[in-house]
Scaffold this active site. Structure first.
Site: not given
Length: 309
Positions: A108, A110-111, A147, A177, A260-262
């Site tokens: 994964h 993400n930026v 790393h 959990h 409200g994204g897709r």
């Protein structure tokens, strides 16, 4: 809110999406990404690109989004309550790939960039992102490589960044959990504006640019490793943990839904198949048990420190 000051951020993110898709297509060897452009009611839109087939990647997505809104969603103001209710612009690239082989980890990256208001002198802005690795049958040298690339990418911008972002990643990608980590971590940061705009933007670019050098060699090395039904069953069980985190705890998922994204683009991070078997823990000494015992506990992978038990 289309301030020209932020145009270089958009240009970088569009280029990053193209580069990631191109390299993942090369690694897959069979399939190409399909593009699905969408518009958001209220402003902005994005380009959702997906890959699925008989190649290396059972499912993958590399999404670009650029959305505007009148009210910043709660997920974006968890640590900035004073900004609640203000208009916003958010853009980013999010990548998740679920390989077919249990010996190739899920990855994964993400930026992202956020800003409020359209007055550059008063706007609040920040960057965030990171990348993390979720192996099923891990190899220590792969995790060390992952790393090391993260550390080396950030070191020119601040020697304290990698240890800080690693610790943040270890805290964030954790299932309370289950009392276990989602994977072997990486780097993660959010609400970042240190050193001014140019420095913070450089940090985001360093993270985005490091993803492919960190992941591609692992895919190439492990992609042809043979596996059978036992390994596949364990992979699907561990993918269930991935689903749990993304639906219960992931801040990006909450922001996407609240803004409200897709929906299909937001949930592209979920694996195509997962399972929740009613089974006991893996047998002690088994390869499956080594994941839980040796790899998931927090560990300093670049100094050889053993897991914290």
């Amino acid at each position: 809110m289309e301030n020209p000051r932020f145009q270089p951020v958009r240009s970088y993110l569009v280029d990053l999406q193209n580069r990631v898709c191109g390299e993942l297509e090369r690694l897959d060897g069979r399939e190409s990404f399909h593009s699905d452009r969408w518009e958001r009611l209220g402003g902005g839109g994005g380009d959702t690109r997906g890959i699925a087939g008989e190649g290396v990647f059972e499912k993958g997505g590399v999404n670009f989004s650029h959305v505007l809104g009148d009210v910043l969603p709660p997920a974006a103001t968890d640590s900035r309550h004073q900004l609640a209710g203000r208009p916003f612009l958010a853009m980013g690239v999010s990548t998740v790939v679920h390989p077919r082989s249990p010996y190739v980890p899920t990855a994964h990256m993400n930026v992202r960039f956020f800003t409020t208001d359209d007055d550059a002198d008063e706007a609040a802005w920040w960057f965030g992102g990171g990348f993390d690795l979720t192996p099923y049958y891990p190899f220590e040298e792969d995790v060390v490589h992952w790393h090391r690339i993260a550390r080396d990418a950030l070191q020119p911008l601040g020697i304290d960044l990698y240890p800080r972002f690693k610790e943040w990643c270890d805290r964030y990608f954790f299932l309370p959990h289950r009392d276990e980590a989602r994977g072997v971590g990486g780097i993660f940061f959010d609400d970042f504006s240190e050193g001014g705009f140019d420095h913070a933007f450089a940090v985001m670019r360093a993270v985005g640019d490091a993803f492919l050098p960190a992941y591609a060699p692992i895919v190439e090395l492990r992609g042809k490793h043979p596996f059978g039904e036992r390994e596949r069953a364990f992979q699907l069980e561990r993918r269930g943990r991935y689903v749990e985190f993304n639906l219960l705890h992931d801040r990006g998922t909450r922001f996407g839904l609240q803004s409200g994204g897709r929906t299909e683009s937001i949930l592209m991070s979920l694996p195509p198949l997962a399972s929740w078997p009613n089974s006991p823990s893996p047998d002690p000494g088994s390869p499956e048990a080594s994941l839980l015992r040796e790899f998931l506990p927090v560990r300093d992978w670049l100094s050889g420190t053993q897991p914290k038990r």
